[in-house]
Design a protein around this motif. Structure first.
Motif, PDB file in Angstrom:
ATOM      1  N   UNK A 304      -4.402  -0.928  -9.303  1.00 21.08           N
ATOM      2  CA  UNK A 304      -4.903  -1.221  -7.992  1.00 21.08           C
ATOM      3  C   UNK A 304      -4.423   0.281  -7.304  1.00 21.08           C
ATOM      4  N   UNK A 305      -5.501   0.648  -6.720  1.00 23.93           N
ATOM      5  CA  UNK A 305      -5.562   2.285  -5.997  1.00 23.93           C
ATOM      6  C   UNK A 305      -5.505   1.853  -4.400  1.00 23.93           C
ATOM      7  N   UNK A 311     -11.188  -5.023  -1.476  1.00 25.58           N
ATOM      8  CA  UNK A 311     -11.501  -5.879  -2.448  1.00 25.58           C
ATOM      9  C   UNK A 311     -10.727  -7.297  -1.906  1.00 25.58           C
ATOM     10  N   UNK A 312     -11.498  -8.378  -1.513  1.00 22.18           N
ATOM     11  CA  UNK A 312     -10.762  -9.644  -0.837  1.00 22.18           C
ATOM     12  C   UNK A 312     -10.252 -10.448  -1.941  1.00 22.18           C
ATOM     13  N   UNK A 314      -8.669  -9.120  -4.696  1.00 22.34           N
ATOM     14  CA  UNK A 314      -7.073  -8.546  -4.813  1.00 22.34           C
ATOM     15  C   UNK A 314      -6.370  -8.941  -4.048  1.00 22.34           C
ATOM     16  N   UNK A 315      -6.770  -8.929  -2.618  1.00 18.17           N
ATOM     17  CA  UNK A 315      -5.635  -9.205  -1.578  1.00 18.17           C
ATOM     18  C   UNK A 315      -5.523 -10.744  -1.679  1.00 18.17           C
ATOM     19  N   UNK A 316      -6.344 -11.606  -2.023  1.00 15.11           N
ATOM     20  CA  UNK A 316      -6.084 -12.857  -2.109  1.00 15.11           C
ATOM     21  C   UNK A 316      -4.930 -13.259  -3.250  1.00 15.11           C
ATOM     22  N   UNK A 317      -4.986 -12.556  -4.351  1.00 13.44           N
ATOM     23  CA  UNK A 317      -4.503 -12.968  -5.317  1.00 13.44           C
ATOM     24  C   UNK A 317      -2.921 -12.101  -5.551  1.00 13.44           C
ATOM     25  N   UNK A 318      -2.950 -10.900  -4.792  1.00 16.23           N
ATOM     26  CA  UNK A 318      -1.552 -10.109  -4.943  1.00 16.23           C
ATOM     27  C   UNK A 318      -0.992  -9.920  -3.821  1.00 16.23           C
ATOM     28  N   UNK A 319      -1.314 -10.369  -2.894  1.00 12.45           N
ATOM     29  CA  UNK A 319      -0.887 -10.288  -1.200  1.00 12.45           C
ATOM     30  C   UNK A 319       0.700 -10.551  -1.364  1.00 12.45           C
ATOM     31  N   UNK A 320       0.894 -11.642  -2.162  1.00 15.79           N
ATOM     32  CA  UNK A 320       2.260 -12.372  -2.207  1.00 15.79           C
ATOM     33  C   UNK A 320       3.367 -11.248  -2.991  1.00 15.79           C
ATOM     34  N   UNK A 321       2.691 -10.505  -3.888  1.00 15.92           N
ATOM     35  CA  UNK A 321       3.563  -9.731  -4.758  1.00 15.92           C
ATOM     36  C   UNK A 321       4.006  -8.127  -4.001  1.00 15.92           C
ATOM     37  N   UNK A 322       2.807  -7.717  -3.247  1.00 17.12           N
ATOM     38  CA  UNK A 322       2.888  -6.514  -2.833  1.00 17.12           C
ATOM     39  C   UNK A 322       2.485  -6.455  -1.230  1.00 17.12           C
ATOM     40  N   UNK A 323       3.790  -5.921  -0.595  1.00 17.65           N
ATOM     41  CA  UNK A 323       3.798  -6.094   0.806  1.00 17.65           C
ATOM     42  C   UNK A 323       2.579  -5.232   1.607  1.00 17.65           C
ATOM     43  N   UNK A 326      -0.189  -7.378   1.671  1.00 15.91           N
ATOM     44  CA  UNK A 326       0.097  -8.539   2.433  1.00 15.91           C
ATOM     45  C   UNK A 326      -0.098  -8.200   4.156  1.00 15.91           C
ATOM     46  N   UNK A 327       0.089  -6.785   4.171  1.00 18.24           N
ATOM     47  CA  UNK A 327      -0.262  -6.388   5.675  1.00 18.24           C
ATOM     48  C   UNK A 327      -1.769  -6.227   6.027  1.00 18.24           C
ATOM     49  N   UNK A 328      -2.306  -5.836   4.754  1.00 18.23           N
ATOM     50  CA  UNK A 328      -3.831  -5.800   5.186  1.00 18.23           C
ATOM     51  C   UNK A 328      -4.440  -6.912   5.103  1.00 18.23           C
ATOM     52  N   UNK A 329      -4.033  -8.027   4.515  1.00 18.82           N
ATOM     53  CA  UNK A 329      -4.453  -9.433   4.301  1.00 18.82           C
ATOM     54  C   UNK A 329      -4.347  -9.968   5.958  1.00 18.82           C
TER      55      UNK A 329
END
Length: 389
Positions: A304-305, A311-312, A314-323, A326-329
């Protein structure tokens, strides 16, 4: 030379271009073609009359704030450094905190003091504690951290018990005042959940920071100043030795994440108005610290860069692990339209090559755009734990 009607006809100005272009400088009426008494335009080269436009790059550096000199000052500023929090010892001299900052000179005085350097150093230390770690990674969770998380969960439960009223206003549901009133009534008992008996006298100093961490009940708004008060409250707990350095990862991954969950729910349910928002030129309408901690999480990530925020999947799958994700989502959920239009600064930051540069830029920007702004810091409190020096 005079024309038959006696009007003076000046010589056409010289031009480096063709004679046909020079005719546009003659003093004839644009509508009827007759002579006019208005003076001719100044003679000279076309470069003086119409200079070339100023070049503005499409993709700016990470910090893209108007005006340009302010942006440059932030980028050239040194990156704030981590500092260990000095722990107080008896005899304790806790006192009700008060406001001290009223001018830019007061801001400089605060940042030149040990209190100012230690506070921003504490924020950097929290950022480093979560570096290259996911929110679900195992960490040391002390009884104090568990009690604070439980306290925040209680505040979330109150939102369920105090539903918003039906009203026409877009912002500021008055039910928030009921929620905040309950906080005022029970705040001291909430502090007793984790304050040791020998430090109960500190409530006179730490309760005001906690009370100002969740928005203003009269204006029904919330912004980065209130978020900074929550960081100051955590700093006061560290000053008293209640939170230790081994707790810092859990402070971010457990406490601050729960605080962010609480604030997002308050913002959505009670429609809190953004306090001091910069509009599209701001990073976010309400928060700043999760971008600092979140960018630190992603440093040295293999895949992840910064550009991955577009990339929607990536946001859907990883927003619970990376703050940060999560903010972008969350922003994409609550704001409509192209991301580059409603969040141009975050869109520009996505062009930075790596997360390390994003994180250092965020720290410098937090200091410049939050901790050095009089309208925000005029509400900051100073007591014995955070001294006005």
């Amino acid at each position: 030379m005079e024309d038959p009607q006696g009007h003076s006809q000046p010589e056409p100005p010289t031009s480096p271009t063709s004679h046909s272009q020079s005719q546009c400088t003659s003093t004839t009426c644009a509508k009827c073609g007759g002579p006019t008494s208005f003076p001719p335009p100044p003679q000279g080269s076309w470069s003086e009359v119409s200079p070339p436009p100023v070049y503005r790059p499409i993709r700016a550096p990470a910090i893209n704030l108007p005006p340009a000199n302010q942006s440059q000052a932030i980028m050239l500023a040194p990156v704030p450094q981590r500092r260990s929090v000095p722990v107080v010892s008896p005899p304790y001299e806790f006192q009700p905190p008060s406001k001290k900052i009223q001018s830019p000179d007061d801001i400089r005085r605060f940042h030149d003091s040990e209190s100012g350097k230690n506070f921003i150093g504490f924020v950097v230390a929290l950022s480093e504690a979560i570096r290259s770690r996911k929110l679900s990674d195992p960490c040391h969770v002390s009884d104090t951290v568990s009690s604070i998380v439980s306290t925040l969960e209680t505040l979330i439960q109150w939102i369920e018990e105090i539903p918003p009223l039906q009203q026409a206003a877009r912002y500021g549901n008055v039910s928030y005042r009921t929620w905040h009133g309950r906080l005022e009534e029970t705040c001291e008992s909430l502090m007793l959940r984790f304050l040791p008996e020998e430090l109960t006298s500190a409530m006179v100093e730490i309760v005001p920071y906690f009370m100002d961490s969740f928005g203003n009940s009269s204006r029904i708004d919330y912004g980065t100043g209130h978020e900074t008060n929550f960081a100051a409250w955590l700093y006061c707990l560290a000053r008293m030795g209640i939170l230790k350095e081994e707790d810092y990862q859990a402070v971010v991954a457990r406490v601050f994440v729960k605080y962010l969950e609480l604030m997002r729910k308050l913002q959505l349910v009670y429609c809190l108005e953004p306090a001091g928002s910069h509009g599209v030129w701001g990073l976010d309408d309400y928060h700043f610290l999760p971008f600092i901690f979140g960018s630190s999480q992603l440093i040295d990530h293999k895949y992840m860069k910064p550009k991955s925020i577009h990339n929607d999947d990536i946001l859907e799958n990883f927003s619970r692990e990376f703050m940060y994700l999560s903010c972008i989502a969350f922003i994409k959920k609550v704001k409509k339209g192209p991301f580059s239009e409603h969040s141009p600064m975050l869109d520009d930051i996505s062009g930075v090559p790596n997360w390390n540069k994003v994180n250092s830029g965020m720290l410098k920007m937090y200091k410049a755009e939050v901790l050095e702004k009089v309208p925000i810091m005029q509400h900051f409190l100073f007591g014995w734990l955070i001294k006005w020096e």
